[in-house]
Design an enzyme around this catalytic site. Structure first.
Site, short mmCIF file in Angstrom:
data_model
loop_
_atom_site.label_atom_id
_atom_site.label_comp_id
_atom_site.label_asym_id
_atom_site.label_seq_id
_atom_site.Cartn_x
_atom_site.Cartn_y
_atom_site.Cartn_z
N LYS A 190 0.85 -1.19 0.00
CA LYS A 190 0.00 0.00 0.00
C LYS A 190 0.88 1.23 0.00
O LYS A 190 1.45 1.61 1.03
CB LYS A 190 -0.94 0.05 1.21
CG LYS A 190 -2.10 1.04 0.98
CD LYS A 190 -2.73 1.56 2.25
CE LYS A 190 -2.02 2.78 2.77
NZ LYS A 190 -2.09 3.95 1.83
N GLY A 243 6.64 5.25 8.61
CA GLY A 243 5.79 6.43 8.69
C GLY A 243 5.86 7.04 10.08
O GLY A 243 6.87 6.91 10.77
N SER A 244 4.80 7.68 10.49
CA SER A 244 4.80 8.42 11.74
C SER A 244 4.66 7.50 12.94
O SER A 244 4.08 6.41 12.86
CB SER A 244 3.67 9.45 11.75
OG SER A 244 2.42 8.81 11.90
N THR A 245 5.16 7.96 14.08
CA THR A 245 5.07 7.18 15.32
C THR A 245 3.63 6.95 15.76
O THR A 245 3.28 5.82 16.14
CB THR A 245 5.89 7.86 16.42
OG1 THR A 245 7.28 7.83 16.04
CG2 THR A 245 5.73 7.16 17.75
N GLY A 248 2.25 4.19 13.65
CA GLY A 248 2.92 2.95 13.99
C GLY A 248 2.36 2.31 15.25
O GLY A 248 2.17 1.09 15.32
N GLU A 266 9.31 1.35 11.16
CA GLU A 266 10.37 2.38 11.09
C GLU A 266 9.65 3.71 11.15
O GLU A 266 8.92 4.07 10.23
CB GLU A 266 11.20 2.22 9.81
CG GLU A 266 12.47 3.05 9.81
CD GLU A 266 12.27 4.43 9.19
OE1 GLU A 266 12.19 5.41 9.98
OE2 GLU A 266 12.19 4.53 7.96
N CYS A 300 13.18 11.18 7.62
CA CYS A 300 13.04 10.75 9.01
C CYS A 300 14.37 10.82 9.78
O CYS A 300 14.38 11.00 10.99
CB CYS A 300 12.48 9.34 9.08
SG CYS A 300 13.39 8.12 8.12
N GLU A 399 8.79 16.14 15.70
CA GLU A 399 9.23 15.96 14.31
C GLU A 399 8.42 16.88 13.40
O GLU A 399 7.20 16.75 13.29
CB GLU A 399 9.06 14.51 13.88
CG GLU A 399 9.65 14.25 12.50
CD GLU A 399 9.60 12.78 12.11
OE1 GLU A 399 10.58 12.27 11.55
OE2 GLU A 399 8.56 12.14 12.38
#
Length: 496
Positions: A190, A243-245, A248, A266, A300, A399
């Protein structure tokens, strides 16, 4: 000729864009007929109406992926046979480098010099290297007694879902696809909903290389409904995400709520770039600018916290500002451009908001901090440097994912390490010093997955990449990536 703006503009004007999903070896429309436009961030023009897949489309793709896995069409091939297909796939991507680089530039806003010189070659090397590696992985015989034999085998997981980000769509896709497919899995990819074009293109090249239908499926669509459906699906055996925390964390919860699918993440970063007074300040300044402003800061691993020894801070910041003058936003189709636009209006607004936050927190805006080239319709933002930053400020802790550098000073080695580790993230970083003892002590103590000594962005496909703390788990790249996409199976044999 290919090094001119005119060449790339003409090539873009004649480019044919595939915008359908890739399911069971064919380009297809969504069962719902839904589409989503994707736009060129350099000027706001629509590139294509991309198929927007639904859970129903995902179910169809997963059924196909599961069937081909269980049939052993790909998974049971000898590693050398899988290697041959992977190497051919890499070769086809390389042969179509200009087309794929152009798609990436138009979709993401990356400078064409980067997509032709970095992104596409990196994807080619990832797929080729990983394919070459697959028939060089030996399994184990454990040290048992004379009356038994224990075999330890490495077997594919099954069906893997890979969800990739918009900042490095092609490179990150290659990091996920290469080891998972080489190991024998079937993969549902995706891509980010706003940057799907290169993923769709390389899927056809995988089929041309000999990958069986159903082994790779590409489903463009919304992260909310489609991504959550994949993450909770009981027939998905593994999930890999960059992607973003916050996202995740949600995906990890979905794993627990469903079938405990192995989930590798990651995630974000707020990476420290530590400069001691005895460093080569000219080189460190040049790399400090690159560490934040490459890819418009949409990286990142970006070294957005520049942590400088106080005794040289003024001198060093002046050098960084001088180096930053070489990072000028421009038309990404111009081979001379070093920076393109932000990926979309939302990301541009996020950067602008954080610039306002930095000012409001009392940091000093030392350089940039403004929109440029608004007349183009694109989302261009200048490189931005804040000085007088303390590590508790939001611009130092959160971030931003844009070209914003926060300069923080320190007086002792211990303080530098403390500042570096005072973050929820632990993805990357660097230390600059000509004292080998200081450099190695600091590199060891900073809790990140990748640390440079007198360099930034060091590393290649041969070394693992991933983070500590809330920057994630698992590893992309290197032989260690196979750990994410395989199961260890013990077979114990007793002799009668």
């Amino acid at each position: 000729m290919s090094n001119t703006l005119q060449y790339w503009q003409e090539k873009a004007a004649s480019l044919s864009i595939e915008a359908r999903a890739f399911i069971d070896g064919q380009y297809v429309e969504s069962e719902s007929g839904a589409t989503r436009p994707t736009f060129n961030p350099a000027n706001g023009d629509k590139l294509a109406d991309v198929v927007s897949c639904t859970p129903a489309d995902a179910d169809r793709a997963i059924a196909s992926a599961k069937a081909v896995f269980e049939a052993g069409t790909w998974a049971d091939l000898a590693p050398a046979e899988r290697k041959a297909v992977m190497v051919r796939w890499a070769q086809l991507i390389e042969e179509n480098l200009e087309e794929i680089a152009l798609l990436e530039t138009l979709d993401v806003g990356k400078p064409i010099a980067d997509t032709t010189g970095v992104d596409v070659p990196s994807a080619v090397r990832t797929i080729r290297w990983t394919g070459e590696a697959i028939d060089k992985i030996y399994e184990e015989i454990s040290p048992t007694g004379h009356d038994s034999l224990a075999l330890v085998q490495r077997l594919p997981l099954g069906v893997v879902a890979a969800i990739v980000p918009w900042n490095f769509p092609l490179s990150t896709t290659a990091w996920k696809l290469a080891p998972s497919i080489a190991a024998g899995n079937s993969v549902i990819l995706k891509p980010a909903s706003n940057t799907p074009l290169t993923a769709l293109r390389i899927a056809a090249l995988a089929k041309e290389a000999g990958l069986p239908d159903g082994v790779l499926q590409v489903l463009p669509g919304p992260g909310g409904s489609l991504g959550s459906h994949l993450a909770t699906h009981m027939d998905i055996d593994g999930l890999t995400f960059t992607g973003s925390t916050p996202v995740g964390k949600q995906l990890m919860e979905y794993s627990g709520q469903s079938n405990l699918k192995r989930t590798f993440l990651e995630l974000g970063g707020k990476s420290p770039n530590i400069v001691f007074a005895d460093a080569d300040l000219d080189k460190a300044a040049t790399m400090a600018a690159m560490a934040v402003f490459y890819n418009g800061g949409q990286t990142c691993t970006a070294g957005t916290r520049l942590i400088v020894e106080k005794s040289v801070a003024d001198e060093f910041v002046a050098k960084v500002i001088e180096a930053t003058k070489g990072w000028v936003p421009g038309n990404p189709l111009d081979p001379e451009s070093s920076m393109g636009p932000m990926v979309d209006e939302g990301q541009f607004n996020t950067v602008a908001d954080y610039v306002a936050i930095g000012k409001g927190e009392g940091a000093t805006l030392a350089y940039g901090g403004e929109q440029v080239m608004s007349e183009t319709g694109g989302y261009y933002h200048t490189p931005t440097i804040f000085t007088g930053v303390t590590n508790d400020m939001r611009i130092a802790q959160e971030e931003i994912f844009g070209p914003v550098m926060s300069v923080i000073t320190f007086e002792t080695e211990e303080e530098a390490v403390q500042i570096a580790n005072d973050s929820i993230f632990g993805l990357a970083g660097a230390v600059w010093s000509n004292n080998i003892n200081v450099a190695h002590r600091v590199a060891r103590k900073v809790r990140v997955g990748t640390m440079g000594i007198n360099n930034y962005f060091g590393g290649d496909i041969t070394v693992p990449f991933g983070g500590f703390k809330q920057s994630g788990n698992g590893r992309d790249k290197s032989m260690h990536a196979f750990d994410d996409y395989t199961e260890l199976k013990t077979t114990w044999i007793e002799f009668s």
